[in-house]
Write an enzyme that holds these catalytic residues in place. Structure first.
Site, PDB file in Angstrom:
ATOM      1  N   GLU A   1      -9.079   7.909   3.317  1.00 39.77           N
ATOM      2  CA  GLU A   1      -9.061   8.182   4.764  1.00 39.77           C
ATOM      3  C   GLU A   1      -9.557   9.593   5.060  1.00 39.77           C
ATOM      4  OE1 GLU A   1      -5.434   7.096   6.748  1.00 39.77           O
ATOM      5  OE2 GLU A   1      -6.039   8.038   8.626  1.00 39.77           O
TER       6      GLU A   1
ATOM      7  N   LYS B   1       0.866  -1.188   0.000  1.00 39.39           N
ATOM      8  CA  LYS B   1       0.000   0.000   0.000  1.00 39.39           C
ATOM      9  C   LYS B   1       0.895   1.227   0.000  1.00 39.39           C
ATOM     10  CE  LYS B   1      -2.510   1.453   3.702  1.00 39.39           C
ATOM     11  NZ  LYS B   1      -1.922   2.788   3.942  1.00 39.39           N
TER      12      LYS B   1
HETATM   13  O1  KIV Z   1      -1.382   2.541   8.647  1.00 39.96           O
HETATM   14  C1  KIV Z   1      -2.604   2.358   8.736  1.00 39.96           C
HETATM   15  O2  KIV Z   1      -3.118   1.824   9.718  1.00 39.96           O
HETATM   16  C2  KIV Z   1      -3.431   2.807   7.642  1.00 39.96           C
HETATM   17  C3  KIV Z   1      -4.921   2.758   7.840  1.00 39.96           C
HETATM   18  C4  KIV Z   1      -5.361   3.852   8.720  1.00 39.96           C
HETATM   19  C5  KIV Z   1      -5.648   2.770   6.543  1.00 39.96           C
HETATM   20  O3  KIV Z   1      -2.935   3.204   6.637  1.00 39.96           O
END
Ligand code: KIV
Length: 262
Positions: free
Chosen positions: A179, A110
């Protein structure tokens, strides 16, 4: 669950659930739940290491936690978060970081943001690594954003987020975390993309939802932002159990004969 299921679930109108997971023992518990996806988020820098922002997460830290989660949850789809600046130091360093997370056991990476890194993200996708995007409040940019604040509240900002979301889809992202944006913007992005959106504070119309495990378990009863629902009173559950143990030790009730070797 594999990467192709994300698009299938959106097409079928089925919601997706994701929670963060950072360690072996909670991964073992979550492996036996029906939650769809585990996110080894860089929020672990705050939740597990006590830092005040995600800026402190490193590739080594992320890879260590991904490996622990993979050992505990062999059956789950695991998302590994690319930490602060790991995609901004050139192709070779970025690919080393991707390799570290994938070799530790991630099913994808991600990446926060879009501007200035679309080619890199397309390269990662073309290299055979699925990429999940992340827009709206991108905590790695907390200093530039002036704090953890709702994003896309005005028309200009909302249009920018929508444009960036389409660019991420074009770059090959298979899903997108949104987010802390207004629900109407969450709905608009969800409607205009073929890839699923996974919201946190982005409204009910997103294709899925994600929460930090410790937040949803109520491990910090004082932390209750608007988007969060507590599904347990974890702080008191754990605290009460440890206090009962302490009292039993002091009163001599623990260990009992059945807890003692003859
Ligand atoms: O790092 C994380 O927990 C996140 C979530 C808030 C989506 O990126």
């Amino acid at each position: 669950m594999n990467v192709l299921d994300f698009a299938r679930r959106k097409q079928a109108g089925e919601k997706l659930s994701m929670v963060t997971c950072y360690d072996f023992w909670s991964a073992r518990i979550l492996n036996d739940t029906s939650v769809d996806t585990l996110l080894v988020g860089d929020s672990l820098a705050m939740v597990m290491h006590g830092h005040d922002s995600t800026v402190h997460a490193t590739v080594d830290m992320m890879a260590t936690h991904v490996a622990a989660v993979r050992r505990g949850a062999p059956d789950k789809f695991v998302v590994g978060d690319m930490p602060f600046l790991s995609v901004r130091r050139g192709l070779s360093e970025a690919m080393d970081a991707v390799a570290a997370l994938m070799q530790a056991g991630s099913n994808c990476v991600k990446i926060e943001g879009a501007a200035g890194q679309l080619d890199l993200m397309a390269h990662i996708v073309e290299s055979g690594v699925p990429v999940m995007g992340h827009l709206g409040l991108t905590p790695q940019s907390v200093e530039a954003l002036g704090g953890h604040r709702v994003q896309g509240r005005n028309e200009g900002e909302a249009a920018e987020i929508l444009t960036a979301a389409k660019a991420l889809e074009d770059a090959g992202c298979f899903a997108l975390v949104l987010e802390c944006v207004p629900a109407a913007l969450g709905a608009a992005v969800t409607e205009q993309l073929d890839i699923p959106t996974i919201g946190i504070g982005a409204g009910a119309d997103c294709d899925g939802q994600v929460l930090v495990l410790q937040d949803m378990l109520g491990m910090d009863d004082a932390f209750k932002p608007r988007f969060l629902r507590h599904y347990a009173d974890g702080k008191h559950l754990v605290g009460d159990a440890v206090n009962r143990y302490h009292e039993d030790v002091l009163s001599g009730v623990f260990p009992a004969p059945q807890e003692t070797y003859a």
